[in-house]
Design a protein around this motif. Structure first.
Motif, short mmCIF file in Angstrom:
data_model
loop_
_atom_site.label_atom_id
_atom_site.label_comp_id
_atom_site.label_asym_id
_atom_site.label_seq_id
_atom_site.Cartn_x
_atom_site.Cartn_y
_atom_site.Cartn_z
N GLU A 71 0.83 -1.21 0.00
CA GLU A 71 0.00 0.00 0.00
C GLU A 71 0.86 1.26 0.00
OE1 GLU A 71 0.85 -1.14 4.20
OE2 GLU A 71 0.06 -2.22 2.45
N ALA A 72 2.10 1.14 0.46
CA ALA A 72 3.00 2.31 0.51
C ALA A 72 3.66 2.59 -0.83
CB ALA A 72 4.08 2.09 1.58
N LEU A 73 3.57 1.64 -1.78
CA LEU A 73 4.22 1.81 -3.07
C LEU A 73 3.67 3.01 -3.82
CD1 LEU A 73 6.16 0.82 -5.25
CD2 LEU A 73 4.40 -0.79 -6.02
N ALA A 74 2.34 3.14 -3.88
CA ALA A 74 1.72 4.27 -4.57
C ALA A 74 2.12 5.59 -3.94
CB ALA A 74 0.20 4.12 -4.57
N ASP A 75 2.18 5.62 -2.61
CA ASP A 75 2.56 6.86 -1.91
C ASP A 75 3.98 7.29 -2.29
OD1 ASP A 75 0.12 6.88 -0.64
OD2 ASP A 75 0.85 5.86 1.15
N GLU A 76 4.88 6.32 -2.37
CA GLU A 76 6.28 6.65 -2.69
C GLU A 76 6.41 7.14 -4.13
OE1 GLU A 76 8.80 6.96 -0.82
OE2 GLU A 76 7.95 6.15 1.02
N ILE A 77 5.67 6.53 -5.07
CA ILE A 77 5.72 6.97 -6.45
C ILE A 77 5.14 8.37 -6.57
CG2 ILE A 77 4.90 6.53 -8.80
CD1 ILE A 77 4.90 3.54 -8.12
N SER A 78 4.02 8.62 -5.90
CA SER A 78 3.40 9.94 -5.92
C SER A 78 4.35 10.99 -5.35
CB SER A 78 2.11 9.90 -5.10
OG SER A 78 1.50 11.17 -5.09
N ARG A 79 5.06 10.62 -4.27
CA ARG A 79 6.01 11.55 -3.65
C ARG A 79 7.17 11.85 -4.59
NH1 ARG A 79 6.72 8.75 0.64
NH2 ARG A 79 4.93 9.64 1.70
N ALA A 80 7.64 10.83 -5.30
CA ALA A 80 8.78 11.00 -6.20
C ALA A 80 8.48 11.98 -7.32
CB ALA A 80 9.20 9.65 -6.77
N TYR A 81 7.22 12.01 -7.77
CA TYR A 81 6.84 12.87 -8.89
C TYR A 81 5.99 14.07 -8.45
CZ TYR A 81 8.75 9.53 -12.17
OH TYR A 81 9.61 8.73 -12.89
N LYS A 82 5.82 14.24 -7.15
CA LYS A 82 5.02 15.34 -6.61
C LYS A 82 3.61 15.33 -7.21
CE LYS A 82 9.02 18.31 -5.75
NZ LYS A 82 9.68 19.60 -6.01
N LEU A 83 3.10 14.12 -7.44
CA LEU A 83 1.79 13.99 -8.08
C LEU A 83 0.67 14.42 -7.15
CD1 LEU A 83 2.18 10.60 -9.97
CD2 LEU A 83 2.42 12.91 -10.86
N GLY A 84 0.90 14.30 -5.85
CA GLY A 84 -0.14 14.69 -4.90
C GLY A 84 -0.52 16.15 -5.07
N GLU A 85 0.49 17.01 -5.30
CA GLU A 85 0.22 18.44 -5.46
C GLU A 85 -0.64 18.69 -6.69
OE1 GLU A 85 3.93 20.46 -5.58
OE2 GLU A 85 4.73 19.45 -3.79
N ILE A 86 -0.36 17.93 -7.77
CA ILE A 86 -1.09 18.14 -9.02
C ILE A 86 -2.50 17.56 -8.92
CG2 ILE A 86 -1.17 17.42 -11.45
CD1 ILE A 86 1.86 17.75 -11.46
N ILE A 87 -2.62 16.37 -8.31
CA ILE A 87 -3.92 15.74 -8.18
C ILE A 87 -4.87 16.61 -7.36
CG2 ILE A 87 -5.11 13.78 -7.10
CD1 ILE A 87 -2.70 12.05 -7.96
N MET A 88 -4.34 17.27 -6.33
CA MET A 88 -5.17 18.11 -5.47
C MET A 88 -5.34 19.52 -6.02
SD MET A 88 -6.06 16.08 -3.11
CE MET A 88 -6.83 17.25 -1.99
N SER A 89 -4.54 19.87 -7.03
CA SER A 89 -4.56 21.24 -7.53
C SER A 89 -5.65 21.43 -8.58
CB SER A 89 -3.20 21.58 -8.16
OG SER A 89 -3.25 22.81 -8.83
N ASP A 90 -6.20 22.64 -8.63
CA ASP A 90 -7.14 23.01 -9.68
C ASP A 90 -6.47 23.87 -10.74
OD1 ASP A 90 -9.32 21.70 -8.54
OD2 ASP A 90 -9.77 23.41 -7.23
N GLY A 91 -5.14 23.99 -10.65
CA GLY A 91 -4.40 24.82 -11.58
C GLY A 91 -4.18 24.13 -12.92
N THR A 92 -3.60 24.90 -13.84
CA THR A 92 -3.33 24.39 -15.19
C THR A 92 -2.10 23.51 -15.17
OG1 THR A 92 -4.29 26.39 -16.13
CG2 THR A 92 -2.88 25.07 -17.56
N VAL A 93 -2.19 22.37 -15.84
CA VAL A 93 -1.06 21.44 -15.96
C VAL A 93 -0.80 21.22 -17.44
CG1 VAL A 93 -0.20 19.13 -15.45
CG2 VAL A 93 -1.68 20.30 -13.81
#
Length: 456
Positions: free
Chosen positions: A366-388
Protein backbone atom coordinates in the motif's frame (compact mmCIF):
# COMPACT_ATOMS: atom_id res chain seq x y z
CA UNK A 1 -16.85 24.96 -44.75
CA UNK A 2 -19.83 25.35 -47.12
CA UNK A 3 -20.68 21.68 -47.23
CA UNK A 4 -22.86 19.89 -44.69
CA UNK A 5 -21.10 16.91 -43.10
CA UNK A 6 -22.25 13.75 -41.32
CA UNK A 7 -20.58 10.89 -39.45
CA UNK A 8 -21.20 8.24 -36.83
CA UNK A 9 -19.95 9.78 -33.58
CA UNK A 10 -20.08 6.68 -31.37
CA UNK A 11 -17.59 3.78 -31.41
CA UNK A 12 -18.25 0.93 -33.84
CA UNK A 13 -19.72 -2.30 -32.52
CA UNK A 14 -22.74 -3.54 -30.61
CA UNK A 15 -24.26 -1.17 -28.05
CA UNK A 16 -27.46 0.33 -26.75
CA UNK A 17 -27.49 3.30 -29.13
CA UNK A 18 -25.40 4.90 -31.86
CA UNK A 19 -25.35 8.63 -32.64
CA UNK A 20 -25.02 10.13 -36.11
CA UNK A 21 -24.08 13.81 -36.15
CA UNK A 22 -24.88 16.22 -39.01
CA UNK A 23 -23.47 19.77 -39.12
CA UNK A 24 -23.77 22.60 -41.64
CA UNK A 25 -26.21 25.06 -43.16
CA UNK A 26 -28.26 22.23 -44.71
CA UNK A 27 -28.20 19.94 -41.65
CA UNK A 28 -31.91 20.30 -40.84
CA UNK A 29 -33.00 20.16 -44.46
CA UNK A 30 -31.00 17.03 -45.22
CA UNK A 31 -32.26 15.33 -42.06
CA UNK A 32 -35.83 16.17 -43.06
CA UNK A 33 -35.37 14.27 -46.34
CA UNK A 34 -34.89 11.00 -44.44
CA UNK A 35 -36.64 11.61 -41.09
CA UNK A 36 -40.36 10.89 -40.81
CA UNK A 37 -42.07 11.88 -37.58
CA UNK A 38 -45.04 13.90 -36.37
CA UNK A 39 -43.50 17.21 -37.48
CA UNK A 40 -40.90 18.37 -39.97
CA UNK A 41 -37.63 19.13 -38.19
CA UNK A 42 -37.45 22.48 -39.97
CA UNK A 43 -40.55 23.54 -38.04
CA UNK A 44 -39.20 22.45 -34.63
CA UNK A 45 -37.64 24.65 -31.98
CA UNK A 46 -33.92 24.47 -31.31
CA UNK A 47 -32.64 21.98 -28.76
CA UNK A 48 -35.67 19.71 -28.95
CA UNK A 49 -35.87 15.94 -29.43
CA UNK A 50 -38.28 14.22 -31.84
CA UNK A 51 -39.41 10.64 -32.38
CA UNK A 52 -39.68 9.11 -35.83
CA UNK A 53 -38.24 6.77 -38.43
CA UNK A 54 -35.42 7.03 -40.95
CA UNK A 55 -36.25 5.96 -44.50
CA UNK A 56 -33.75 5.21 -47.25
CA UNK A 57 -33.95 6.38 -50.90
CA UNK A 58 -36.29 3.48 -51.67
CA UNK A 59 -38.75 4.63 -49.02
CA UNK A 60 -37.96 1.70 -46.71
CA UNK A 61 -37.76 2.21 -42.95
CA UNK A 62 -34.23 1.49 -41.75
CA UNK A 63 -34.55 2.33 -38.05
CA UNK A 64 -36.67 3.87 -35.31
CA UNK A 65 -34.82 6.96 -34.01
CA UNK A 66 -34.76 10.12 -31.93
CA UNK A 67 -33.63 13.27 -33.74
CA UNK A 68 -32.26 16.25 -31.79
CA UNK A 69 -32.38 19.64 -33.53
CA UNK A 70 -29.82 22.27 -32.47
CA UNK A 71 -29.63 25.56 -34.31
CA UNK A 72 -26.62 27.85 -34.72
CA UNK A 73 -24.89 29.46 -32.99
CA UNK A 74 -25.59 27.55 -29.77
CA UNK A 75 -24.06 24.28 -30.95
CA UNK A 76 -20.68 22.56 -30.73
CA UNK A 77 -19.71 23.69 -34.25
CA UNK A 78 -21.68 27.00 -34.18
CA UNK A 79 -23.54 25.62 -37.20
CA UNK A 80 -26.94 23.97 -37.42
CA UNK A 81 -26.59 20.47 -35.98
CA UNK A 82 -28.88 17.44 -35.99
CA UNK A 83 -27.98 14.37 -33.96
CA UNK A 84 -29.83 11.15 -34.72
CA UNK A 85 -29.86 8.44 -32.05
CA UNK A 86 -30.32 5.01 -33.60
CA UNK A 87 -30.23 1.50 -32.18
CA UNK A 88 -26.67 0.35 -31.58
CA UNK A 89 -24.84 -1.95 -33.95
CA UNK A 90 -23.09 -1.46 -37.26
CA UNK A 91 -26.07 -2.25 -39.50
CA UNK A 92 -28.57 0.32 -38.22
CA UNK A 93 -26.11 3.20 -37.84
CA UNK A 94 -24.53 2.61 -41.26
CA UNK A 95 -27.95 2.44 -42.89
CA UNK A 96 -28.91 5.81 -41.37
CA UNK A 97 -25.58 7.39 -42.35
CA UNK A 98 -25.93 6.02 -45.89
CA UNK A 99 -29.41 7.56 -46.14
CA UNK A 100 -28.01 10.96 -45.06
CA UNK A 101 -25.13 10.80 -47.55
CA UNK A 102 -27.57 9.95 -50.36
CA UNK A 103 -29.72 12.89 -49.23
CA UNK A 104 -26.84 15.33 -49.77
CA UNK A 105 -24.53 15.23 -46.73
CA UNK A 106 -20.79 14.71 -47.13
CA UNK A 107 -18.82 12.21 -45.09
CA UNK A 108 -16.94 14.11 -42.36
CA UNK A 109 -13.18 13.93 -42.21
CA UNK A 110 -11.32 12.99 -39.04
CA UNK A 111 -11.84 15.71 -36.42
CA UNK A 112 -13.85 17.89 -38.78
CA UNK A 113 -16.61 18.72 -36.27
CA UNK A 114 -14.08 19.96 -33.71
CA UNK A 115 -12.12 21.75 -36.44
CA UNK A 116 -15.28 23.67 -37.36
CA UNK A 117 -15.76 24.59 -33.71
CA UNK A 118 -12.20 26.01 -33.77
CA UNK A 119 -12.52 27.80 -37.11
CA UNK A 120 -15.89 29.27 -36.10
CA UNK A 121 -14.40 30.69 -32.90
CA UNK A 122 -16.24 28.56 -30.36
CA UNK A 123 -12.98 27.15 -28.96
CA UNK A 124 -9.29 27.91 -29.47
CA UNK A 125 -6.68 25.37 -30.54
CA UNK A 126 -5.63 24.33 -27.03
CA UNK A 127 -9.28 23.69 -26.15
CA UNK A 128 -9.70 21.64 -29.32
CA UNK A 129 -6.72 19.50 -28.32
CA UNK A 130 -8.33 19.02 -24.90
CA UNK A 131 -11.24 17.26 -26.62
CA UNK A 132 -8.98 14.43 -27.82
CA UNK A 133 -7.27 14.37 -24.40
CA UNK A 134 -10.66 13.78 -22.73
CA UNK A 135 -11.41 10.96 -25.16
CA UNK A 136 -8.00 9.35 -24.58
CA UNK A 137 -7.74 9.96 -20.83
CA UNK A 138 -7.19 6.76 -18.87
CA UNK A 139 -7.36 8.06 -15.31
CA UNK A 140 -9.51 10.48 -13.35
CA UNK A 141 -6.84 13.15 -12.89
CA UNK A 142 -5.93 13.24 -16.59
CA UNK A 143 -9.60 13.49 -17.50
CA UNK A 144 -10.18 16.30 -15.01
CA UNK A 145 -7.16 18.24 -16.27
CA UNK A 146 -8.29 17.84 -19.89
CA UNK A 147 -11.75 19.08 -18.95
CA UNK A 148 -10.25 22.16 -17.25
CA UNK A 149 -8.27 22.84 -20.42
CA UNK A 150 -11.42 22.43 -22.54
CA UNK A 151 -13.09 25.01 -20.30
CA UNK A 152 -10.25 27.42 -21.05
CA UNK A 153 -7.92 27.23 -18.03
CA UNK A 154 -4.76 27.17 -20.17
CA UNK A 155 -6.15 29.60 -22.75
CA UNK A 156 -6.91 32.22 -20.10
CA UNK A 157 -3.40 32.11 -18.65
CA UNK A 158 -1.75 32.24 -22.06
CA UNK A 159 -3.98 35.06 -23.29
CA UNK A 160 -3.23 37.24 -20.24
CA UNK A 161 0.53 36.86 -20.71
CA UNK A 162 0.28 37.37 -24.47
CA UNK A 163 -1.99 40.42 -24.15
CA UNK A 164 0.52 42.12 -21.85
CA UNK A 165 3.31 41.45 -24.35
CA UNK A 166 1.21 42.66 -27.30
CA UNK A 167 0.46 45.90 -25.45
CA UNK A 168 4.15 46.29 -24.64
CA UNK A 169 5.18 45.63 -28.26
CA UNK A 170 2.66 48.19 -29.53
CA UNK A 171 3.94 50.86 -27.14
CA UNK A 172 7.52 50.15 -28.15
CA UNK A 173 6.69 50.23 -31.87
CA UNK A 174 4.98 53.61 -31.58
CA UNK A 175 8.03 55.00 -29.77
CA UNK A 176 10.34 53.54 -32.44
CA UNK A 177 8.24 54.82 -35.38
CA UNK A 178 7.54 58.28 -33.97
CA UNK A 179 10.53 59.25 -31.83
CA UNK A 180 9.84 63.00 -32.13
CA UNK A 181 6.19 62.88 -31.14
CA UNK A 182 5.05 63.92 -27.67
CA UNK A 183 3.99 60.43 -26.57
CA UNK A 184 3.77 58.79 -23.19
CA UNK A 185 7.21 57.36 -22.54
CA UNK A 186 7.72 53.69 -21.83
CA UNK A 187 10.80 53.17 -19.72
CA UNK A 188 13.40 50.44 -19.94
CA UNK A 189 12.27 49.41 -16.47
CA UNK A 190 8.69 48.96 -17.71
CA UNK A 191 9.88 46.78 -20.58
CA UNK A 192 12.07 44.67 -18.32
CA UNK A 193 9.39 44.21 -15.66
CA UNK A 194 6.77 43.13 -18.20
CA UNK A 195 9.18 40.69 -19.87
CA UNK A 196 10.32 39.32 -16.50
CA UNK A 197 6.74 38.80 -15.30
CA UNK A 198 5.82 37.05 -18.54
CA UNK A 199 8.90 34.86 -18.28
CA UNK A 200 7.99 33.87 -14.72
CA UNK A 201 4.46 32.93 -15.82
CA UNK A 202 5.83 30.80 -18.66
CA UNK A 203 8.30 29.05 -16.38
CA UNK A 204 5.58 28.32 -13.82
CA UNK A 205 3.58 26.53 -16.52
CA UNK A 206 6.66 24.66 -17.73
CA UNK A 207 7.28 23.34 -14.22
CA UNK A 208 4.11 21.25 -14.55
CA UNK A 209 5.05 19.70 -17.90
CA UNK A 210 6.89 16.57 -16.71
CA UNK A 211 4.19 15.62 -14.23
CA UNK A 212 1.53 16.51 -16.79
CA UNK A 213 3.04 14.15 -19.36
CA UNK A 214 3.06 11.39 -16.76
CA UNK A 215 -0.58 11.96 -15.85
CA UNK A 216 -1.54 11.75 -19.50
CA UNK A 217 0.73 8.97 -20.76
CA UNK A 218 1.65 7.08 -17.56
CA UNK A 219 4.91 6.51 -15.69
CA UNK A 220 7.06 4.00 -17.57
CA UNK A 221 7.95 1.79 -14.59
CA UNK A 222 10.38 -1.10 -14.87
CA UNK A 223 10.58 -3.92 -12.31
CA UNK A 224 14.16 -5.22 -12.06
CA UNK A 225 16.17 -7.58 -9.91
CA UNK A 226 18.01 -10.84 -10.09
CA UNK A 227 16.00 -13.98 -10.96
CA UNK A 228 13.32 -15.32 -8.60
CA UNK A 229 12.96 -12.26 -6.37
CA UNK A 230 9.25 -11.83 -7.15
CA UNK A 231 9.18 -9.44 -10.13
CA UNK A 232 6.52 -11.33 -12.08
CA UNK A 233 4.50 -11.88 -8.91
CA UNK A 234 4.50 -8.12 -8.31
CA UNK A 235 3.31 -7.46 -11.87
CA UNK A 236 0.50 -10.01 -11.45
CA UNK A 237 -0.44 -8.59 -8.06
CA UNK A 238 -0.65 -4.97 -9.27
CA UNK A 239 -2.39 -5.93 -12.54
CA UNK A 240 -4.73 -8.25 -10.60
CA UNK A 241 -4.40 -10.96 -13.21
CA UNK A 242 -1.90 -13.65 -14.23
CA UNK A 243 0.01 -11.66 -16.84
CA UNK A 244 3.40 -13.26 -16.20
CA UNK A 245 4.38 -16.89 -15.61
CA UNK A 246 5.53 -17.49 -12.03
CA UNK A 247 7.58 -20.57 -11.07
CA UNK A 248 10.34 -21.49 -8.64
CA UNK A 249 12.69 -21.94 -11.58
CA UNK A 250 15.14 -19.05 -11.94
CA UNK A 251 15.08 -17.33 -15.33
CA UNK A 252 11.44 -18.07 -16.21
CA UNK A 253 10.89 -14.55 -17.60
CA UNK A 254 13.00 -14.16 -20.71
CA UNK A 255 11.32 -11.24 -22.43
CA UNK A 256 9.82 -7.90 -21.48
CA UNK A 257 6.14 -8.02 -20.40
CA UNK A 258 4.21 -4.74 -20.39
CA UNK A 259 0.91 -3.91 -18.68
CA UNK A 260 -0.95 -0.64 -18.10
CA UNK A 261 -2.33 -0.29 -14.58
CA UNK A 262 -3.93 2.41 -12.45
CA UNK A 263 -2.37 2.34 -8.98
CA UNK A 264 -4.51 4.44 -6.63
CA UNK A 265 -5.04 7.01 -9.38
CA UNK A 266 -1.43 6.90 -10.62
CA UNK A 267 -1.11 5.64 -14.22
CA UNK A 268 1.75 3.16 -14.62
CA UNK A 269 3.07 1.43 -17.70
CA UNK A 270 4.42 -1.52 -15.71
CA UNK A 271 7.21 -3.56 -17.29
CA UNK A 272 8.39 -6.94 -15.99
CA UNK A 273 11.90 -7.86 -17.10
CA UNK A 274 14.17 -10.87 -17.17
CA UNK A 275 16.25 -11.39 -14.04
CA UNK A 276 19.63 -9.69 -14.25
CA UNK A 277 22.44 -12.16 -13.70
CA UNK A 278 25.43 -13.68 -15.46
CA UNK A 279 24.31 -16.57 -17.63
CA UNK A 280 25.57 -18.78 -20.46
CA UNK A 281 22.05 -19.37 -21.81
CA UNK A 282 21.83 -17.55 -25.18
CA UNK A 283 18.11 -16.74 -24.89
CA UNK A 284 18.41 -15.61 -21.27
CA UNK A 285 21.35 -13.37 -22.23
CA UNK A 286 19.11 -11.57 -24.73
CA UNK A 287 16.49 -11.12 -21.99
CA UNK A 288 19.09 -9.66 -19.60
CA UNK A 289 20.22 -7.17 -22.27
CA UNK A 290 16.60 -6.15 -22.82
CA UNK A 291 16.26 -5.63 -19.07
CA UNK A 292 19.24 -3.28 -19.03
CA UNK A 293 17.85 -1.36 -22.02
CA UNK A 294 14.48 -1.07 -20.25
CA UNK A 295 16.22 0.50 -17.25
CA UNK A 296 17.75 3.17 -19.50
CA UNK A 297 14.36 4.02 -21.04
CA UNK A 298 12.36 3.94 -17.78
CA UNK A 299 10.88 6.92 -15.95
CA UNK A 300 10.86 4.97 -12.70
CA UNK A 301 12.43 1.72 -11.47
CA UNK A 302 11.20 -0.75 -8.87
CA UNK A 303 14.21 -2.73 -7.66
CA UNK A 304 13.30 -6.03 -6.01
CA UNK A 305 15.50 -7.93 -3.57
CA UNK A 306 14.72 -11.30 -1.99
CA UNK A 307 14.74 -10.64 1.75
CA UNK A 308 14.70 -14.38 2.52
CA UNK A 309 17.86 -15.09 0.54
CA UNK A 310 21.39 -13.71 0.48
CA UNK A 311 22.09 -10.08 -0.43
CA UNK A 312 24.88 -10.71 -2.93
CA UNK A 313 26.90 -9.24 -5.78
CA UNK A 314 24.05 -9.67 -8.27
CA UNK A 315 21.79 -7.50 -6.07
CA UNK A 316 24.54 -4.90 -5.78
CA UNK A 317 24.95 -4.95 -9.57
CA UNK A 318 21.25 -4.16 -9.99
CA UNK A 319 21.52 -1.30 -7.47
CA UNK A 320 24.50 0.09 -9.38
CA UNK A 321 22.68 -0.18 -12.72
CA UNK A 322 19.74 1.86 -11.37
CA UNK A 323 21.53 4.40 -9.17
CA UNK A 324 20.91 7.32 -11.57
CA UNK A 325 17.18 6.62 -11.96
CA UNK A 326 14.20 7.57 -9.82
CA UNK A 327 13.57 4.34 -7.95
CA UNK A 328 12.15 2.51 -5.00
CA UNK A 329 13.65 -0.67 -3.51
CA UNK A 330 11.34 -3.45 -2.36
CA UNK A 331 12.75 -6.11 -0.05
CA UNK A 332 10.34 -8.93 -0.80
CA UNK A 333 9.22 -12.15 0.92
CA UNK A 334 8.94 -10.73 4.42
CA UNK A 335 6.18 -13.31 4.99
CA UNK A 336 9.08 -15.78 5.38
CA UNK A 337 10.59 -13.73 8.19
CA UNK A 338 12.16 -10.33 8.84
CA UNK A 339 14.96 -9.55 6.39
CA UNK A 340 18.47 -9.40 7.84
CA UNK A 341 19.69 -7.27 4.95
CA UNK A 342 17.58 -4.10 5.09
CA UNK A 343 20.33 -1.95 6.60
CA UNK A 344 22.89 -3.32 4.14
CA UNK A 345 20.60 -2.41 1.23
CA UNK A 346 20.06 1.10 2.59
CA UNK A 347 23.82 1.60 2.90
CA UNK A 348 24.27 0.64 -0.76
CA UNK A 349 21.40 2.87 -1.92
CA UNK A 350 21.52 6.14 0.03
CA UNK A 351 18.62 8.46 -0.70
CA UNK A 352 16.36 5.74 -2.13
CA UNK A 353 13.15 4.66 -0.42
CA UNK A 354 13.40 1.08 0.88
CA UNK A 355 10.24 -0.87 1.75
CA UNK A 356 9.89 -4.32 3.28
CA UNK A 357 7.01 -6.08 1.53
CA UNK A 358 5.41 -9.40 0.86
CA UNK A 359 4.00 -9.61 -2.66
CA UNK A 360 2.41 -12.93 -1.74
CA UNK A 361 0.34 -11.49 1.13
CA UNK A 362 0.21 -7.84 -0.02
CA UNK A 363 1.91 -6.56 3.15
CA UNK A 364 3.67 -3.23 2.56
CA UNK A 365 2.46 -2.72 -1.01
CA UNK A 366 0.00 0.00 0.00
CA UNK A 367 3.00 2.31 0.51
CA UNK A 368 4.22 1.81 -3.07
CA UNK A 369 1.72 4.27 -4.57
CA UNK A 370 2.56 6.86 -1.91
CA UNK A 371 6.28 6.65 -2.69
CA UNK A 372 5.72 6.97 -6.45
CA UNK A 373 3.40 9.94 -5.92
CA UNK A 374 6.01 11.55 -3.65
CA UNK A 375 8.78 11.00 -6.20
CA UNK A 376 6.84 12.87 -8.89
CA UNK A 377 5.02 15.34 -6.61
CA UNK A 378 1.79 13.99 -8.08
CA UNK A 379 -0.14 14.69 -4.90
CA UNK A 380 0.22 18.44 -5.46
CA UNK A 381 -1.09 18.14 -9.02
CA UNK A 382 -3.92 15.74 -8.18
CA UNK A 383 -5.17 18.11 -5.47
CA UNK A 384 -4.56 21.24 -7.53
CA UNK A 385 -7.14 23.01 -9.68
CA UNK A 386 -4.40 24.82 -11.58
CA UNK A 387 -3.33 24.39 -15.19
CA UNK A 388 -1.06 21.44 -15.96
CA UNK A 389 0.82 21.19 -19.26
CA UNK A 390 0.29 17.73 -20.78
CA UNK A 391 0.84 18.46 -24.47
CA UNK A 392 4.32 18.34 -26.01
CA UNK A 393 3.36 20.97 -28.61
CA UNK A 394 2.38 23.36 -25.82
CA UNK A 395 5.59 22.61 -23.93
CA UNK A 396 7.71 23.32 -27.02
CA UNK A 397 5.93 26.63 -27.62
CA UNK A 398 6.38 27.66 -23.98
CA UNK A 399 10.09 26.83 -24.15
CA UNK A 400 10.42 29.03 -27.27
CA UNK A 401 8.56 31.86 -25.52
CA UNK A 402 10.65 31.53 -22.36
CA UNK A 403 13.91 31.59 -24.31
CA UNK A 404 12.80 34.69 -26.24
CA UNK A 405 11.83 36.48 -23.02
CA UNK A 406 15.18 35.56 -21.44
CA UNK A 407 16.89 37.18 -24.42
CA UNK A 408 14.76 40.30 -23.91
CA UNK A 409 15.93 40.65 -20.31
CA UNK A 410 19.57 40.00 -21.32
CA UNK A 411 19.36 42.54 -24.16
CA UNK A 412 17.97 45.21 -21.82
CA UNK A 413 20.72 44.53 -19.29
CA UNK A 414 23.25 44.94 -22.13
CA UNK A 415 21.66 48.30 -23.16
CA UNK A 416 20.69 47.01 -26.60
CA UNK A 417 18.48 49.26 -28.80
CA UNK A 418 14.69 48.98 -28.46
CA UNK A 419 14.20 47.73 -32.02
CA UNK A 420 16.46 44.74 -31.26
CA UNK A 421 14.62 44.03 -28.00
CA UNK A 422 11.25 44.15 -29.78
CA UNK A 423 12.25 41.30 -32.13
CA UNK A 424 12.39 38.82 -29.26
CA UNK A 425 9.21 40.21 -27.69
CA UNK A 426 7.38 39.50 -30.95
CA UNK A 427 8.92 36.02 -31.09
CA UNK A 428 7.49 35.32 -27.62
CA UNK A 429 4.08 36.65 -28.73
CA UNK A 430 4.12 34.34 -31.76
CA UNK A 431 5.19 31.32 -29.69
CA UNK A 432 2.36 31.84 -27.21
CA UNK A 433 -0.06 32.33 -30.09
CA UNK A 434 0.87 28.89 -31.39
CA UNK A 435 -0.75 27.36 -28.30
CA UNK A 436 -4.12 29.07 -28.74
CA UNK A 437 -3.97 28.96 -32.56
CA UNK A 438 -3.64 32.69 -33.19
CA UNK A 439 -0.29 32.35 -34.97
CA UNK A 440 -0.20 28.67 -35.89
CA UNK A 441 0.29 27.46 -39.47
CA UNK A 442 -2.43 25.70 -41.48
CA UNK A 443 -0.24 22.60 -41.73
CA UNK A 444 -0.09 22.24 -37.93
CA UNK A 445 -3.85 22.76 -37.63
CA UNK A 446 -4.44 20.04 -40.23
CA UNK A 447 -2.04 17.66 -38.47
CA UNK A 448 -3.71 18.19 -35.09
CA UNK A 449 -7.22 17.45 -36.33
CA UNK A 450 -6.12 14.41 -38.31
CA UNK A 451 -5.32 12.77 -34.94
CA UNK A 452 -9.02 12.83 -34.07
CA UNK A 453 -11.45 10.07 -34.84
CA UNK A 454 -14.11 10.49 -37.52
CA UNK A 455 -17.26 11.84 -35.89
CA UNK A 456 -15.52 14.12 -33.38
Amino acid sequence: MGRTIAAISTPPGTGGIAVIRISGTEAVGIADKVFFGKDKLADCDSHTVHYGFIKNNRGEKVDEVLATVMRAPKTFTREDVVEISTHGGMSASKAVLDALIRAGAYMAEAGEFTKRAFLNGRIDLSQAEAVIDIINSNNETAQRNALCQLQGSLSREIKVVRANLVHLAAQMQVTIDYPDEDLEDITIGDIRNTAENAKNSVEKLLETADSGRILRDGIKTVIVGKPNVGKSSLLNSLAREERAIVTNIAGTTRDVIEEYINLNGIPLILIDTAGIRRTDDTVEKIGVEKSKKSIEEADFVIVMIDGSSFFDDEDIEVLQATKNKKRIILINKTDLGHSKYTEAVKSKAPGSAVLEVSVKTGIGLEALADEISRAYKLGEIIMSDGTVITNMRHKTALIKAGEALSRVVEAIDMNMPSDIVSIDINMAIDALGEITGETVSDDIVTEIFHRFCVGK
